[in-house]
Design an enzyme around this catalytic site. Sequence first.
Site, PDB file in Angstrom:
ATOM      1  N   GLU A 449       0.829  -1.208   0.000  1.00 35.43           N
ATOM      2  CA  GLU A 449       0.000   0.000   0.000  1.00 35.43           C
ATOM      3  C   GLU A 449       0.867   1.263   0.000  1.00 35.43           C
ATOM      4  OE1 GLU A 449      -2.993  -0.433  -1.130  1.00 35.43           O
ATOM      5  OE2 GLU A 449      -2.595   1.692  -1.036  1.00 35.43           O
TER       6      GLU A 449
HETATM    7  C1  LIG Z   1       2.195  -9.447   0.484  1.00 32.75           C
HETATM    8  C2  LIG Z   1       1.975  -8.375  -0.511  1.00 32.75           C
HETATM    9  C3  LIG Z   1       0.686  -7.998  -0.845  1.00 32.75           C
HETATM   10  C4  LIG Z   1       0.462  -7.011  -1.805  1.00 32.75           C
HETATM   11  N1  LIG Z   1      -0.828  -6.714  -2.186  1.00 32.75           N
HETATM   12  C5  LIG Z   1      -1.031  -5.913  -3.260  1.00 32.75           C
HETATM   13  C6  LIG Z   1      -2.330  -5.752  -3.827  1.00 32.75           C
HETATM   14  O1  LIG Z   1      -3.316  -6.287  -3.321  1.00 32.75           O
HETATM   15  N2  LIG Z   1      -2.447  -4.990  -4.945  1.00 32.75           N
HETATM   16  C7  LIG Z   1      -1.400  -4.387  -5.538  1.00 32.75           C
HETATM   17  O2  LIG Z   1      -1.581  -3.733  -6.552  1.00 32.75           O
HETATM   18  N3  LIG Z   1      -0.146  -4.507  -5.021  1.00 32.75           N
HETATM   19  C8  LIG Z   1       0.063  -5.259  -3.910  1.00 32.75           C
HETATM   20  N4  LIG Z   1       1.323  -5.425  -3.394  1.00 32.75           N
HETATM   21  C9  LIG Z   1       2.432  -4.712  -4.016  1.00 32.75           C
HETATM   22  C10 LIG Z   1       2.981  -3.622  -3.103  1.00 32.75           C
HETATM   23  O3  LIG Z   1       2.090  -2.558  -3.011  1.00 32.75           O
HETATM   24  C11 LIG Z   1       4.368  -3.226  -3.660  1.00 32.75           C
HETATM   25  O4  LIG Z   1       5.248  -4.290  -3.334  1.00 32.75           O
HETATM   26  C12 LIG Z   1       4.873  -1.924  -3.088  1.00 32.75           C
HETATM   27  O5  LIG Z   1       4.097  -0.858  -3.552  1.00 32.75           O
HETATM   28  C13 LIG Z   1       6.336  -1.662  -3.450  1.00 32.75           C
HETATM   29  O6  LIG Z   1       6.596  -1.882  -4.810  1.00 32.75           O
HETATM   30  P1  LIG Z   1       7.830  -2.809  -5.223  1.00 32.75           P
HETATM   31  O7  LIG Z   1       7.678  -4.084  -4.474  1.00 32.75           O
HETATM   32  O8  LIG Z   1       7.893  -2.881  -6.685  1.00 32.75           O
HETATM   33  O9  LIG Z   1       9.092  -2.078  -4.650  1.00 32.75           O
HETATM   34  P2  LIG Z   1       9.914  -0.923  -5.404  1.00 32.75           P
HETATM   35  O10 LIG Z   1       8.965   0.093  -5.929  1.00 32.75           O
HETATM   36  O11 LIG Z   1      10.855  -1.542  -6.344  1.00 32.75           O
HETATM   37  O12 LIG Z   1      10.714  -0.289  -4.190  1.00 32.75           O
HETATM   38  C14 LIG Z   1      11.977  -0.773  -3.718  1.00 32.75           C
HETATM   39  C15 LIG Z   1      12.559   0.253  -2.738  1.00 32.75           C
HETATM   40  O13 LIG Z   1      12.765   1.501  -3.430  1.00 32.75           O
HETATM   41  C16 LIG Z   1      12.110   2.539  -2.748  1.00 32.75           C
HETATM   42  N5  LIG Z   1      11.555   3.514  -3.703  1.00 32.75           N
HETATM   43  C17 LIG Z   1      10.928   3.268  -4.861  1.00 32.75           C
HETATM   44  N6  LIG Z   1      10.534   4.405  -5.434  1.00 32.75           N
HETATM   45  C18 LIG Z   1      10.894   5.406  -4.595  1.00 32.75           C
HETATM   46  C19 LIG Z   1      10.755   6.818  -4.608  1.00 32.75           C
HETATM   47  N7  LIG Z   1      10.101   7.439  -5.595  1.00 32.75           N
HETATM   48  N8  LIG Z   1      11.265   7.528  -3.568  1.00 32.75           N
HETATM   49  C20 LIG Z   1      11.916   6.902  -2.559  1.00 32.75           C
HETATM   50  N9  LIG Z   1      12.072   5.585  -2.496  1.00 32.75           N
HETATM   51  C21 LIG Z   1      11.561   4.834  -3.487  1.00 32.75           C
HETATM   52  C22 LIG Z   1      11.002   1.865  -1.957  1.00 32.75           C
HETATM   53  O14 LIG Z   1      10.607   2.641  -0.845  1.00 32.75           O
HETATM   54  C23 LIG Z   1      11.639   0.551  -1.553  1.00 32.75           C
HETATM   55  O15 LIG Z   1      12.395   0.713  -0.395  1.00 32.75           O
HETATM   56  C24 LIG Z   1       1.561  -6.371  -2.404  1.00 32.75           C
HETATM   57  C25 LIG Z   1       2.856  -6.733  -2.056  1.00 32.75           C
HETATM   58  C26 LIG Z   1       3.074  -7.727  -1.141  1.00 32.75           C
HETATM   59  C27 LIG Z   1       4.488  -8.135  -0.829  1.00 32.75           C
END
Ligand SMILES: Cc1cc2nc3c(=O)[nH]c(=O)nc-3n(C[C@H](O)[C@H](O)[C@H](O)COP(=O)(O)OP(=O)(O)OC[C@H]3O[C@@H](n4cnc5c(N)ncnc54)[C@H](O)[C@@H]3O)c2cc1C
Length: 608
Positions: A449
């Site tokens: 989220e």
């Molecule tokens: C168990 C689980 C349930 C989930 N449920 C849902 C769901 O129901 N629906 C859905 O759509 N998604 C869902 N997600 C996805 C979740 O919302 C994403 O994993 C999350 O938004 C982070 O995206 P990412 O994993 O690609 O990490 P990334 O975006 O790759 O981030 C990696 C790191 O980089 C940092 N970062 C990235 N961009 C920036 C920025 N602009 N400024 C500063 N730091 C940054 C982040 O803070 C993090 O520390 C779920 C994930 C999990 C693990």
Amino acid sequence: MSYRAPLNEMLFTLRHAAAIDTIAALPGLEDSNFETAQAVLEECARFNSEVIAPLNHPGDLEPATLANGEVTTSPGFRAAFEQFGAAGWQGIQHSLEHGGQGLAKLVATPCMEMLHASNMSFALAPLLTDGAIEALMVAGSEEQQARFVPNMVAGKWTGTMNLTESQAGSDLAVVRTRAVPQADGSYRIFGEKIFITYGEHDLAENIVHLVLARIEGAPPGVRGISLFVVPKFMVHGDGSLGERNDVWCASLEHKLGIKASPTAVLLFGDGKFPVGEAGAEAAGAIGYLVGKENRGLEHMFVMMNAARFAVGLQGVAVSDRAYQKALGYARERTQSRDVAGSSGPVTIIHHPDVRRMLMTMKAGTEAMRALAYFAAASSDRAAHAADGDERAQSQALYEYLVPIVKGWSTEMAVEIASLGVQIHGGMGFVEETGAAQYYRDARILPIYEGTTAIQANDLVGRKTVRDGGATARAVIAAIRATEEELGARNGEHFAVIGERLGAGRAALEAVVDFVLQEFNNDVRSVFAGSVPYLRLAGIVLGGWQMARAALAADEELLGDGVDQGFLTAKIATARFYADHLLTQAPGLGTAVVAGAAGVLALTEEQFG
Ligand SMILES: Cc1cc2nc3c(=O)[nH]c(=O)nc-3n(C[C@H](O)[C@H](O)[C@H](O)COP(=O)(O)OP(=O)(O)OC[C@H]3O[C@@H](n4cnc5c(N)ncnc54)[C@H](O)[C@@H]3O)c2cc1C
């Protein structure tokens, strides 16, 4: 020990932090008074401790499984979900018109807290359903609302949120899922969504997916994203279910925590379930545009904001569950003599450091709860106040608080659940006690989220800079008013709380000034401190709520037949919070205002 809802504490917080009487005075919320809330909370506590909480540990041991595209949830989940829907818990804050109970968000908030505390994995299905209902109610057509919402409110169908793709996590601008317009006004959806919570399961007859996708030819970036409603089973005009839509679950993730919550890879439109006119079935999941073309992210933000608040509440909830567990253990485990001398080993709750950990857990949880309930009350005011200015100000306040409730309460939840493990010693690190599960479950909260950094970016950009600091300064002024009240109250506790709150507020004020000054000057240095700003805001606003609670407890103490033990503990806990948490605020302020250079000092190569 199973879950025991902290009813006294919740009711005290509803009454004082959230001023429930003023919420019940709003047009349309007359039923959301203290007496109704008390009755609802008591029944909710019974339901959750008897039906939902006992499924938490077994669900961790037996996660949801996938076979042939079908997901079977953990033992007992299906029957519990049926009871949850039948008892009306899904509909508590939704409109009477669609079969809900029409109560305030403020009354629903402690109920959701109990559900999350009982079983975070289970609670995610209702959490997402709530958000999907809200998005459909704001952006959906009347026809869409009539078709989908009543069964969702009744707990018969669930909702999902489909944002994430492998290349589009925090950055939704690069969503690739495609929507192809059809002659009948519907769309065919093609693409792969990952990490979709309850994307597939056996709890409900139907699943209502809300999906971000790009209509063919739409501009790149966030301005080319639209929102679609894509049911797992097609829904006829009379509400009956039709054929299977072309969306299915290709795999489930194996996770650190919330193991009983199925996290799905969903394939839309890959032709596994061709759908359409008999004899002319084709690949492509059938979806319907929600709201306006290319305004999908804005519409989805309704769901995301609801979910962000709710995930913050999960942080409060798991912290409380971890605290209850740790407290129980600290009262039972005997180890070492008392430092001040004892005839033999004592229970570990006698050791000052165990007390410190328990107090940190208790004070942190109470502060987060008070801030969340206070935010829920602002949301109710934003929706129901008779006066337009009050509505607008309450909405701005709620929007300022959402990233703090989400970001701060979830980071704190990880720390608090970790303290819970620590209090258990080695028994915390092994799985039998359950303390480890809370820690593993809590770890997702600052990630999904929107990660903490994404919440902090929102706090800086949309919530502080966009209105020139007006809302942040209004909050600061309200904190100052509480400082004055503290100053006028007799007793050392109030003097010290006032002093520490003042120092915290001054640090927050300096950071808000810094953010506003530097945003157009040296934006990288502002974002270098965005997460510490969020943490600082959480600590200070939490301390503000604890101070208000202490003042209210002091007044209640003058009444007859009051619970002296509870009220004096409230004041002592607020004092602990001031000494141990609020004192962190000036340090965080310095880190933001003076620390950016250090964050950005190294070249990429110098990291090694
Ligand atoms: C168990 C689980 C349930 C989930 N449920 C849902 C769901 O129901 N629906 C859905 O759509 N998604 C869902 N997600 C996805 C979740 O919302 C994403 O994993 C999350 O938004 C982070 O995206 P990412 O994993 O690609 O990490 P990334 O975006 O790759 O981030 C990696 C790191 O980089 C940092 N970062 C990235 N961009 C920036 C920025 N602009 N400024 C500063 N730091 C940054 C982040 O803070 C993090 O520390 C779920 C994930 C999990 C693990």
